[in-house]
Design an enzyme around this catalytic site. Sequence first.
Site, PDB file in Angstrom:
ATOM      1  N   ASP A  42       0.834  -1.201   0.000  1.00  0.00           N
ATOM      2  CA  ASP A  42       0.000   0.000   0.000  1.00  0.00           C
ATOM      3  C   ASP A  42       0.869   1.251   0.000  1.00  0.00           C
ATOM      4  OD1 ASP A  42      -2.245  -1.533   0.311  1.00  0.00           O
ATOM      5  OD2 ASP A  42      -2.704  -0.873   2.341  1.00  0.00           O
ATOM      6  N   LYS A  63      -3.298   2.767  -2.776  1.00  0.00           N
ATOM      7  CA  LYS A  63      -4.536   3.525  -2.937  1.00  0.00           C
ATOM      8  C   LYS A  63      -4.549   4.575  -1.838  1.00  0.00           C
ATOM      9  CE  LYS A  63      -7.839   0.561  -2.801  1.00  0.00           C
ATOM     10  NZ  LYS A  63      -7.976  -0.841  -2.802  1.00  0.00           N
ATOM     11  N   MET A 176     -10.600   6.944   7.504  1.00  0.00           N
ATOM     12  CA  MET A 176     -10.775   7.555   6.177  1.00  0.00           C
ATOM     13  C   MET A 176     -11.738   8.736   6.249  1.00  0.00           C
ATOM     14  SD  MET A 176     -10.792   4.243   3.668  1.00  0.00           S
ATOM     15  CE  MET A 176     -11.769   3.169   4.670  1.00  0.00           C
TER      16      MET A 176
END
Length: 255
Positions: A42, A63, A176
């Site tokens: 990641d 991402k 997030m």
Amino acid sequence: MPAAASSTPGKVWLVGAGPGAADLLTLRAARLLAQADIVLHDALVHPDVLALAPQAIHVPVGKRGGRPSTTQRFINKRLVDAAHRHARVVRLKGGDPMLFGRAQEEIDALRDAGIEVEVVPGISAVFGASADALQSLTQRGLSRSVILLTPRFGEGESRHDWARPAAAADTIVLYMAGRSAEPIREGLLAAGLPPGLPAIVVENASLPGERIQAGRLGDLPAMTRALGDGPALLMLGAVYEALAGRRADGEAVAA
Ligand code: SAH
């Protein structure tokens, strides 16, 4: 060692990289990294962690919210392809692989392709952040439940009511969420939470650039305005009263 393309496929380990600091990896993760032929990682994985696999090919398949990213379907395919070329494939994922990491899609794609897969747990960001804030998520008389929640929704999912389950928990941890504080505040207020609910924002937990701010639900947009480029968690609940009481307008309480 690379395996011939025609031989039995290799094995894939989905490995938790922890919140950032390399010494928060598990011993199992470190051993697998040292033995890996290839590491697909990641964007959030720290270079110090990757340095534990100097012998391996490193492939970023990162991402990051709101940035150009590799699609999940493409990542799944790369994992399957890697297992056809290499004996030991490590898929390194931030925190714990099984939390907000799309691990199930990777596990299912690998199993559908007949590839053996194993998961190695990691320390999720919430535990790195709680450790550094010196504030327990649960506390006698104050909090007996914790919800790990994300306001993010994917294509085809409804934006509706993401905040409702938050009202049922004593401590709320939002992943997030750092860059959308305004709608988050509206969502949490609409779910019935009071604007005075204590809140902290922890950016770069466990990393050198860590920053912990304290304030209240009503101040969330102001608190997140000062965020830098690092990953951040929003944490709310009565357990953060002492931190919020010390600093009610979102000023940093620790750096
Ligand atoms: N599987 C990961 C979460 C992946 S989702 C885990 O268990 O931690 C990515 C989100 O995790 C980021 O948007 C942020 O909310 C959080 N995050 C990851 N690393 C973090 C860190 N070092 N400090 C604060 N938040 C972090």
